[in-house]
Scaffold this motif. Structure first.
Motif, PDB file in Angstrom:
ATOM      1  N   ILE A   1      39.039  49.169  30.352  1.00  9.36           N
ATOM      2  CA  ILE A   1      39.251  47.817  29.863  1.00  9.36           C
ATOM      3  C   ILE A   1      38.035  47.455  29.023  1.00  9.36           C
ATOM      4  CG2 ILE A   1      39.410  45.387  30.536  1.00  9.36           C
ATOM      5  CD1 ILE A   1      40.842  46.376  33.115  1.00  9.36           C
ATOM      6  N   ASP A   2      38.249  46.898  27.851  1.00  9.58           N
ATOM      7  CA  ASP A   2      37.144  46.460  26.999  1.00  9.58           C
ATOM      8  C   ASP A   2      36.639  45.131  27.570  1.00  9.58           C
ATOM      9  OD1 ASP A   2      35.459  45.393  25.020  1.00  9.58           O
ATOM     10  OD2 ASP A   2      36.607  46.347  23.409  1.00  9.58           O
ATOM     11  N   ALA A   3      35.682  45.230  28.494  1.00  9.34           N
ATOM     12  CA  ALA A   3      35.199  44.063  29.227  1.00  9.34           C
ATOM     13  C   ALA A   3      34.562  43.032  28.311  1.00  9.34           C
ATOM     14  CB  ALA A   3      34.222  44.496  30.310  1.00  9.34           C
ATOM     15  N   ASP A   4      33.821  43.472  27.308  1.00  9.23           N
ATOM     16  CA  ASP A   4      33.174  42.520  26.392  1.00  9.23           C
ATOM     17  C   ASP A   4      34.208  41.705  25.631  1.00  9.23           C
ATOM     18  OD1 ASP A   4      30.631  43.338  27.179  1.00  9.23           O
ATOM     19  OD2 ASP A   4      30.496  44.837  25.577  1.00  9.23           O
ATOM     20  N   LEU A   5      35.210  42.372  25.087  1.00  9.01           N
ATOM     21  CA  LEU A   5      36.251  41.660  24.345  1.00  9.01           C
ATOM     22  C   LEU A   5      37.068  40.767  25.275  1.00  9.01           C
ATOM     23  CD1 LEU A   5      37.778  40.979  21.817  1.00  9.01           C
ATOM     24  CD2 LEU A   5      39.082  43.109  22.082  1.00  9.01           C
ATOM     25  N   LEU A   6      37.396  41.266  26.453  1.00  6.40           N
ATOM     26  CA  LEU A   6      38.154  40.464  27.405  1.00  6.40           C
ATOM     27  C   LEU A   6      37.378  39.212  27.795  1.00  6.40           C
ATOM     28  CD1 LEU A   6      40.656  40.017  29.096  1.00  6.40           C
ATOM     29  CD2 LEU A   6      39.676  41.549  30.833  1.00  6.40           C
ATOM     30  N   GLU A   7      36.084  39.365  28.018  1.00  7.47           N
ATOM     31  CA  GLU A   7      35.251  38.203  28.354  1.00  7.47           C
ATOM     32  C   GLU A   7      35.269  37.170  27.230  1.00  7.47           C
ATOM     33  OE1 GLU A   7      30.890  37.295  30.251  1.00  7.47           O
ATOM     34  OE2 GLU A   7      31.085  39.060  28.962  1.00  7.47           O
TER      35      GLU A   7
ATOM     36  N   ALA B   1      39.930  48.114  38.560  1.00  5.25           N
ATOM     37  CA  ALA B   1      40.549  47.234  37.565  1.00  5.25           C
ATOM     38  C   ALA B   1      40.670  45.809  38.100  1.00  5.25           C
ATOM     39  CB  ALA B   1      41.914  47.773  37.152  1.00  5.25           C
ATOM     40  N   VAL B   2      41.134  45.662  39.334  1.00  6.23           N
ATOM     41  CA  VAL B   2      41.268  44.322  39.933  1.00  6.23           C
ATOM     42  C   VAL B   2      39.914  43.636  40.000  1.00  6.23           C
ATOM     43  CG1 VAL B   2      41.754  43.087  42.085  1.00  6.23           C
ATOM     44  CG2 VAL B   2      43.381  44.750  41.220  1.00  6.23           C
ATOM     45  N   GLU B   3      38.894  44.341  40.451  1.00  6.04           N
ATOM     46  CA  GLU B   3      37.570  43.730  40.584  1.00  6.04           C
ATOM     47  C   GLU B   3      37.033  43.268  39.232  1.00  6.04           C
ATOM     48  OE1 GLU B   3      36.385  42.749  43.412  1.00  6.04           O
ATOM     49  OE2 GLU B   3      38.010  43.763  44.467  1.00  6.04           O
ATOM     50  N   LEU B   4      37.249  44.062  38.191  1.00  4.09           N
ATOM     51  CA  LEU B   4      36.798  43.663  36.860  1.00  4.09           C
ATOM     52  C   LEU B   4      37.557  42.432  36.375  1.00  4.09           C
ATOM     53  CD1 LEU B   4      35.134  44.077  34.305  1.00  4.09           C
ATOM     54  CD2 LEU B   4      36.901  45.655  33.511  1.00  4.09           C
TER      55      LEU B   4
ATOM     56  N   ALA C   1      44.124  42.294  45.414  1.00  5.86           N
ATOM     57  CA  ALA C   1      43.820  41.002  44.792  1.00  5.86           C
ATOM     58  C   ALA C   1      43.425  39.946  45.823  1.00  5.86           C
ATOM     59  CB  ALA C   1      45.005  40.526  43.969  1.00  5.86           C
ATOM     60  N   ARG C   2      43.980  40.023  47.019  1.00  5.41           N
ATOM     61  CA  ARG C   2      43.651  39.102  48.113  1.00  5.41           C
ATOM     62  C   ARG C   2      43.681  37.633  47.675  1.00  5.41           C
ATOM     63  NH1 ARG C   2      39.233  42.615  48.502  1.00  5.41           N
ATOM     64  NH2 ARG C   2      37.790  40.886  48.328  1.00  5.41           N
ATOM     65  N   GLY C   3      44.634  37.285  46.821  1.00  5.33           N
ATOM     66  CA  GLY C   3      44.782  35.902  46.396  1.00  5.33           C
ATOM     67  C   GLY C   3      43.795  35.449  45.337  1.00  5.33           C
ATOM     68  N   ARG C   4      42.917  36.335  44.896  1.00  9.65           N
ATOM     69  CA  ARG C   4      41.909  35.948  43.897  1.00  9.65           C
ATOM     70  C   ARG C   4      42.470  35.962  42.483  1.00  9.65           C
ATOM     71  NH1 ARG C   4      37.689  40.293  44.591  1.00  9.65           N
ATOM     72  NH2 ARG C   4      39.592  41.494  44.892  1.00  9.65           N
ATOM     73  N   ILE C   5      43.561  36.680  42.288  1.00  3.70           N
ATOM     74  CA  ILE C   5      44.219  36.772  40.990  1.00  3.70           C
ATOM     75  C   ILE C   5      45.707  36.931  41.290  1.00  3.70           C
ATOM     76  CG2 ILE C   5      43.855  39.285  40.890  1.00  3.70           C
ATOM     77  CD1 ILE C   5      43.565  39.053  37.856  1.00  3.70           C
ATOM     78  N   ALA C   6      46.541  36.265  40.520  1.00  4.08           N
ATOM     79  CA  ALA C   6      47.987  36.376  40.737  1.00  4.08           C
ATOM     80  C   ALA C   6      48.485  37.707  40.176  1.00  4.08           C
ATOM     81  CB  ALA C   6      48.704  35.218  40.049  1.00  4.08           C
ATOM     82  N   VAL C   7      49.328  38.377  40.933  1.00  2.00           N
ATOM     83  CA  VAL C   7      49.934  39.629  40.491  1.00  2.00           C
ATOM     84  C   VAL C   7      51.408  39.353  40.211  1.00  2.00           C
ATOM     85  CG1 VAL C   7      50.475  42.018  41.096  1.00  2.00           C
ATOM     86  CG2 VAL C   7      48.309  41.001  41.848  1.00  2.00           C
TER      87      VAL C   7
END
Length: 122
Positions: free
Chosen positions: A21-27, A64-67, A100-106
């Motif tokens: 994942i391009d983390a810089d662009l995503l950010e 991926a989820v953690e990022l 994800a544990r509820g931290r992000i919707a899947v």
């Protein structure tokens, strides 16, 4: 998206090789979208990541989820099925929900549900 009144955007930036994942662009995209738009990560990008590694490797799914959580992405669309059918990716999507544990919707999605006739659950 903000100027046309959209409430969300779906993005999926990967690096040039498709191996991360391009983390810089995503950010940058998340920062530009907030606070007016929710940002979701595309299932097409997730499925393509590292040549489909997330379909095969639980550690890759976890990373991926953690990022995505760290970058404050609000939703991730997921098929995680080699044939692109939601039904065949259901165990991978279930694992993604657990991570994800509820931290992000899947959101389970695909071009074809592919389950038993009349089934829409993945």
């Amino acid at each position: 998206a903000k100027t046309c009144g959209a409430t969300g955007v779906v993005v999926g930036p990967l690096d040039a090789t498709g191996s991360a994942i391009d983390a810089d662009l995503l950010e940058q995209l998340v920062r530009q979208a907030r606070p007016h738009c929710r940002v979701a990560f595309s299932h097409k990008a997730l499925d393509a990541l590292k040549g489909g590694a997330l379909m095969r490797d639980a550690a890759e799914r976890r990373a991926a989820v953690e990022l995505l959580v760290a970058l404050e992405v609000k939703e991730v669309y997921a098929a995680l099925a080699p044939d692109g059918r939601a039904w065949s990716g259901r165990d991978n999507v279930k694992h993604l929900v657990h991570l994800a544990r509820g931290r992000i919707a899947v959101v389970a999605c695909a071009g074809d549900v592919g389950g038993p006739r009349g089934s829409a659950a993945a």
